[in-house]
Write a protein that holds these residues in place. Structure first.
Motif, mmCIF file in Angstrom:
data_model
loop_
_atom_site.group_PDB
_atom_site.id
_atom_site.type_symbol
_atom_site.label_atom_id
_atom_site.label_comp_id
_atom_site.label_asym_id
_atom_site.label_seq_id
_atom_site.Cartn_x
_atom_site.Cartn_y
_atom_site.Cartn_z
ATOM 1 N N TYR B 282 0.834 -1.212 0.000
ATOM 2 C CA TYR B 282 0.000 0.000 0.000
ATOM 3 C C TYR B 282 0.864 1.255 0.000
ATOM 4 N N SER B 283 1.964 1.198 0.763
ATOM 5 C CA SER B 283 2.870 2.332 0.851
ATOM 6 C C SER B 283 4.254 1.807 1.199
ATOM 7 N N SER B 284 5.198 2.690 1.373
ATOM 8 C CA SER B 284 6.555 2.246 1.691
ATOM 9 C C SER B 284 6.633 1.544 3.033
ATOM 10 N N THR B 285 5.647 1.748 3.865
ATOM 11 C CA THR B 285 5.689 1.163 5.211
ATOM 12 C C THR B 285 4.576 0.179 5.497
ATOM 13 N N LEU B 286 3.792 -0.126 4.474
ATOM 14 C CA LEU B 286 2.608 -0.938 4.779
ATOM 15 C C LEU B 286 2.238 -1.872 3.623
ATOM 16 N N GLY B 287 2.043 -3.148 3.976
ATOM 17 C CA GLY B 287 1.536 -4.117 3.004
ATOM 18 C C GLY B 287 0.243 -4.730 3.506
ATOM 19 N N PHE B 288 -0.640 -5.049 2.581
ATOM 20 C CA PHE B 288 -1.918 -5.669 2.932
ATOM 21 C C PHE B 288 -1.944 -7.103 2.415
ATOM 22 N N ALA B 289 -2.623 -7.958 3.136
ATOM 23 C CA ALA B 289 -2.869 -9.320 2.641
ATOM 24 C C ALA B 289 -4.331 -9.664 2.863
ATOM 25 N N TYR B 290 -4.906 -10.291 1.872
ATOM 26 C CA TYR B 290 -6.284 -10.773 1.982
ATOM 27 C C TYR B 290 -6.237 -12.181 2.565
ATOM 28 N N THR B 291 -7.027 -12.411 3.577
ATOM 29 C CA THR B 291 -7.082 -13.730 4.201
ATOM 30 C C THR B 291 -8.517 -14.245 4.211
ATOM 31 N N GLN B 315 8.075 -11.528 7.396
ATOM 32 C CA GLN B 315 8.659 -10.792 6.275
ATOM 33 C C GLN B 315 7.619 -10.570 5.190
ATOM 34 N N LEU B 316 7.880 -9.521 4.419
ATOM 35 C CA LEU B 316 7.001 -9.186 3.307
ATOM 36 C C LEU B 316 7.801 -9.347 2.012
ATOM 37 N N ILE B 317 7.389 -10.290 1.197
ATOM 38 C CA ILE B 317 8.072 -10.512 -0.080
ATOM 39 C C ILE B 317 7.407 -9.630 -1.124
ATOM 40 N N ALA B 318 8.192 -8.745 -1.706
ATOM 41 C CA ALA B 318 7.662 -7.837 -2.730
ATOM 42 C C ALA B 318 8.828 -7.325 -3.570
ATOM 43 N N GLY B 319 8.613 -7.218 -4.855
ATOM 44 C CA GLY B 319 9.655 -6.672 -5.724
ATOM 45 C C GLY B 319 10.936 -7.477 -5.706
ATOM 46 N N GLY B 320 10.825 -8.758 -5.452
ATOM 47 C CA GLY B 320 11.984 -9.621 -5.497
ATOM 48 C C GLY B 320 12.817 -9.651 -4.240
ATOM 49 N N VAL B 321 12.381 -8.989 -3.197
ATOM 50 C CA VAL B 321 13.117 -9.024 -1.931
ATOM 51 C C VAL B 321 12.154 -9.308 -0.773
ATOM 52 N N ALA B 322 12.709 -9.799 0.318
ATOM 53 C CA ALA B 322 11.937 -10.015 1.532
ATOM 54 C C ALA B 322 12.385 -9.004 2.575
ATOM 55 N N THR B 323 11.482 -8.141 2.974
ATOM 56 C CA THR B 323 11.814 -7.136 3.976
ATOM 57 C C THR B 323 11.134 -7.478 5.293
ATOM 58 N N GLY B 324 11.756 -7.086 6.367
ATOM 59 C CA GLY B 324 11.243 -7.412 7.691
ATOM 60 C C GLY B 324 9.960 -6.673 8.014
ATOM 61 N N VAL B 325 9.117 -7.333 8.787
ATOM 62 C CA VAL B 325 7.858 -6.749 9.257
ATOM 63 C C VAL B 325 7.968 -6.534 10.754
ATOM 64 N N ASP B 344 -2.763 -6.318 8.015
ATOM 65 C CA ASP B 344 -1.807 -5.265 7.678
ATOM 66 C C ASP B 344 -0.422 -5.596 8.239
ATOM 67 N N PHE B 345 0.603 -5.344 7.444
ATOM 68 C CA PHE B 345 1.980 -5.644 7.827
ATOM 69 C C PHE B 345 2.813 -4.368 7.741
ATOM 70 N N THR B 346 3.358 -3.947 8.852
ATOM 71 C CA THR B 346 4.186 -2.757 8.871
ATOM 72 C C THR B 346 5.622 -3.113 8.512
#
Lengths: 59, 372
Positions: B282-291, B315-325, B344-346
């Protein structure tokens, strides 16, 4: 302890309950949800609900 | 056309050969104490709060903390024939109960599942309750049925004749023609077994009462009154009719799904990582997942996490990398429904608009509770 924060998409309230260990639960506004029923009872009895803050995500 | 009306079919020795009523006749869920999603067989303390869930659908409720522990297969005794599991209570002290004390284990049955009983009407059906019980104590023990408003109760007693021996008990209860009994997704009725109940919350065995908050029967043995006392129960069945039939042992998957209507948790045991849905950054600091849940839940559930949520474990996998949540949160209070939700994942340094796939390490996950 109950508190509110804002949902990042539509700015609606998110209701959060924090237990004794500090872990947070996210409670839907569903009248059939027993945690929401407990919140309404708590509120009706004058319990303090911390106001909505900014879009800070809860840990 | 001829009609044959019988309650059961028995062999020459009186054994039940086949149930006459339809499958799903047992209105109790997890009556064989098989499913234990929350605790996976671990002992549960009663050291805080006023209640704690043990095996699925069964909750311990107490007026004083730390008077007993409760655990699937506590004490590791051999269950009755035909069973693999039981729910075990162990008294932690020799507590003298006061008049307003109560220690019970309870299951709330959803109104939809007992709507056909017609309780609260002139055509109320009788029910039969059966269960296997074993205790280090002998004597008279108590239990009760109760409505959602706790203003209609039927206390009853049963006798444990031999210590440390499994005994099957059956009780038939004439349906209540009074009071309000819910037939929706609220509490249809409570069934509760007393471990020690004070006089304020005890009532006369074998009769319906309109006195509020009657959790058990007068004169029942207090399990919490003897240090180390045990109270084991399994094979709990509540069915329509005046004749108890053999326990309806359901397939594991069927029983699990019945439980998941009220509580489920994301798996944290299979594989190095676990997934609970996919979504979008959603933004540089937030990812959403549908469950989406495994079954339609009783209500929109309360969402919590378990395990340690940090940038290593989530972790949030996006754009080919896994970043910490660093945080996992439920969606807005009006956006969670009985079938699905958004989690929501920060994170940090993400790129909005990308697809994302959150992953959680073993021992970390999300719980969904729509308990009664």
């Amino acid at each position: 302890m109950f508190k509110l924060k804002k949902d990042p998409i539509d700015n609606l309230d998110v209701l959060i309950k924090t237990n004794e260990e500090g872990r947070e639960s996210f409670i839907p506004f569903d009248p059939a949800n027993t945690d929401y029923q407990a919140f309404l009872k708590y509120q009706a009895e004058g319990g303090v609900v911390l106001p909505a803050d900014d879009n800070e995500q809860a840990a | 056309m001829s009609t044959v009306n019988v309650n059961r079919v028995v062999d020459a020795s009186g054994g039940v050969l086949a149930p006459i009523s339809s499958v799903m006749r047992n209105r109790i869920i997890n009556g064989a104490m098989v499913i234990d999603q929350r605790n996976a067989g671990a002992s549960v303390a009663t050291s805080s709060g006023v209640s704690v869930y043990t095996v699925d659908r069964w909750v311990a409720i107490y007026s004083q903390t730390s008077k007993f522990t409760i655990q699937q297969n506590a004490g590791s005794v051999t269950p009755p024939n035909g069973f693999k599991n039981y729910l075990g209570v162990t008294s932690s002290s020799a507590y003298s109960i006061g008049s307003t004390d109560f220690f019970i284990i309870r299951q709330a049955i959803e109104g939809f599942n007992v709507a056909d009983l017609g309780w609260g009407t002139a055509s109320a059906s009788s029910v039969s309750i059966s269960f296997w019980i074993r205790s280090s104590l002998t004597g008279t023990f108590g239990a009760a049925l109760m409505n959602s408003a706790a203003n209609r109760s039927y206390p009853f007693t049963y006798t444990i004749s031999a210590a440390n021996t499994w005994e099957q008990k059956t009780v038939t209860v004439a349906g209540d023609t009074s009071g309000t009994w819910l037939s929706d997704n609220g509490v249809g009725l409570y069934i509760q077994f007393g471990l020690g109940i004070g006089s304020t919350y005890s009532g006369t065995s074998g009769t319906w009462t309109g006195t509020s908050n009657i959790f058990g029967a007068t004169g029942a043995t207090s399990v919490v009154g003897t240090n180390g006392a045990t109270f084991y129960i399994t094979g709990v069945q509540l069915e329509v009719g005046t004749q108890a039939t053999s326990f309806e042992y359901r397939q594991y998957q069927q029983e699990l799904q019945l439980c998941q209507r009220y509580y489920w948790k994301t798996d944290s045991s299979a594989g190095a990582w676990n997934y609970i849905g996919s979504g979008v950054v959603y933004s540089s600091t937030l990812g959403f997942a549908y469950t989406q849940y495994p079954v339609l839940m009783r209500s929109a559930p309360t969402i919590s996490t378990y395990g340690t949520v940090n940038s290593t474990n989530v972790q949030l996998i996006a754009g080919g990398v896994a970043t910490g949540v660093t945080a996992v949160a439920g969606a807005g209070a009006t956006e969670t429904n009985p079938m699905s939700t958004r989690i929501d994942f920060t994170t940090s340094g993400a790129t909005g608009g990308q697809g994302c796939l959150p992953r959680l390490a073993n021992g970390v996950g999300v719980t969904f509770s729509a308990e009664l």
